[in-house]
Enzyme design. Structure first.
Site, PDB file in Angstrom:
ATOM      1  CG  ASP A 105      -0.208  -0.085   2.541  1.00  0.00           C
ATOM      2  OD1 ASP A 105       0.847  -0.752   2.613  1.00  0.00           O
ATOM      3  OD2 ASP A 105      -0.662   0.523   3.524  1.00  0.00           O
ATOM      4  CD  GLU A 167       4.165   0.358   6.883  1.00  0.00           C
ATOM      5  OE1 GLU A 167       4.947   0.656   7.791  1.00  0.00           O
ATOM      6  OE2 GLU A 167       3.790   1.206   6.027  1.00  0.00           O
TER       7      GLU A 167
END
Ligand code: ZN
Length: 412
Positions: A105, A167
């Site tokens: 991400d 994350e």
């Protein structure tokens, strides 16, 4: 081997539309095509549901390349979140082994401030621009490149490429790995942007909201109410005293800021000058050093605030704004630290930002953070990765694979 000529040729080809989900791939594409392909798929993580996108398409793209490269691929969806998944791709088998890990991400981006298309990798001044170039989709392409041509029979211990979800927000992907106790290996390298310097330590973080509930009343007579704002004044005094205690009790010179920090980041209370303030909220973050447990700090925080307010008639509620990420420390004597120091010629240090390292450490892996990007470029407009970092990263990862997976007997 990447040359600047190859990079230029790529750049002149313009923004190429890369493999999309579901497409069958026979050959793993070139390194630059992989980086461009990962950047081209938006995978923004955000607490704001309007911005949040999930990472599944990136995971599927990686899964295709890894399958074509001979890895056994497992996609681990996040429960109740079909657009999010982790990926565990394994080459070889048996105990031990090396994990090369990265998150898929990115943070959101500010379109007005970008001079490049964040989703179309472009090369300029020996830099690859794109969202996730530095932090850190490109690392996953570099890990696949480092494994190019390896056969399971080459490996005495497995090589695992691990790609995670979320994350940048909740660490939900890493938390799920810990819950499922997978993957297992001896060592892990997380390719977060450290400028190719090994990092064996970072601080933790948690964020807390403290809300005080008093009683409103006409300001002309203090007896008519109970000021939450004045209560907060006392609470802030307590917190600053506690911060002093923490900072004189804990110190680690490996950090640029060698003490734990506690920031009073937001306060809001009351509505009118002539009304006694009934409600007041303070939001803080606390960044502990390794060795300071978040649960204990939270307990201590709540205990001290309650004690400060005892007998005042003011109630308090606590809310975790961010559950927290523990601090991380891998000992200087750990094999992975010594290997990383040997491969980079640099002493392992500490950084101020948090990573998924505490979760991989929790899975029993000796973990180091070491990646090609620079943190200065992360979470910034015009994020880029220097072309000059690509080949050294591939070389470094190949040497790590050799040392851990191919010739483990010769491990330091
Ligand atoms: Zn990152």
């Amino acid at each position: 081997m990447l040359t600047s000529m190859a990079a230029t040729m790529f750049a002149t080809a313009g923004c190429i539309q890369h493999h999309t989900q579901g497409e069958t791939m026979r050959d793993c594409p070139t390194l630059l095509d992989m980086i461009a392909g990962l950047i081209a798929i938006p995978s923004i993580s955000s607490a704001d549901p309007l911005l949040d996108q999930g990472n599944r398409a990136v995971i599927d793209l990686l899964a295709g390349w890894l399958q074509d490269s001979g890895f056994r691929v497992e996609i681990m969806p996040l429960p109740g979140a079909p657009a999010r998944a982790n990926l565990i791709a394994t080459l070889g088998s048996g105990p031990g082994g090396l994990v090369l890990a990265g998150h898929t991400d990115t943070v959101p981006f500010d379109e007005q401030r970008w001079n490049h298309d964040p989703f179309c990798m472009s090369e300029h001044n020996q830099r690859l621009y794109g969202l996730g170039s530095s932090d850190m989709k490109a690392f996953l392409a570099l890990a696949i490149e480092a494994a190019r041509g390896l056969q399971p029979g080459d490996l005495h211990e497995p090589l695992i490429i691990l790609a995670t979800a979320d994350e940048e927000t909740s660490m939900a992907g890493a938390r799920l790995l810990l819950e499922q106790q997978r993957p297992r290996a001896r060592f892990a390298i997380i390719g977060e942007p450290t400028g190719l310097l090994p990092v064996r330590m970072h601080k933790g973080i948690f964020m807390e909201s403290i809300s005080l509930h008093g009683q409103s009343g006409h300001s002309s007579d203090p007896a008519l109410g109970n000021s939450a704002l004045e209560g907060m004044h006392r609470v802030i005094g307590t917190l600053l005293d506690w911060r002093n205690e923490l900072q004189s009790g804990f110190r680690n010179q490996l950090f640029a800021v060698p003490v734990p920090t506690l920031n009073l980041g937001h306060v809001h209370g009351g509505d009118n000058p002539n009304r006694i303030c009934a409600e007041c909220e303070l939001q803080i973050d606390l960044r502990p050093l390794p060795g300071m447990a978040i649960d204990e700090l939270r307990g201590e925080l709540q205990h001290r605030v309650r004690q400060t307010l005892a007998g005042s008639g003011i109630d308090v509620t606590f809310r975790a704004l961010f559950e927290g990420i523990p601090a991380m420390e891998t000992p200087a004597s750990a094999h992975i630290v010594q290997l990383a120091e040997q491969l980079t010629g640099q002493r392992a240090g500490a950084v101020a930002f948090s990573t998924e390292a505490p979760y991989l450490t929790g899975l029993g892996m000796e973990t180091i953070v070491l990646g090609p990007g620079n943190i200065e470029q992360a979470h910034q407009p015009d994020e880029y990765l220097s072309l000059a970092r690509l080949q050294p990263t591939v070389d470094l990862l190949q040497n790590a694979i050799k040392s851990v997976c191919i010739n483990p007997g010769q491990l330091l």
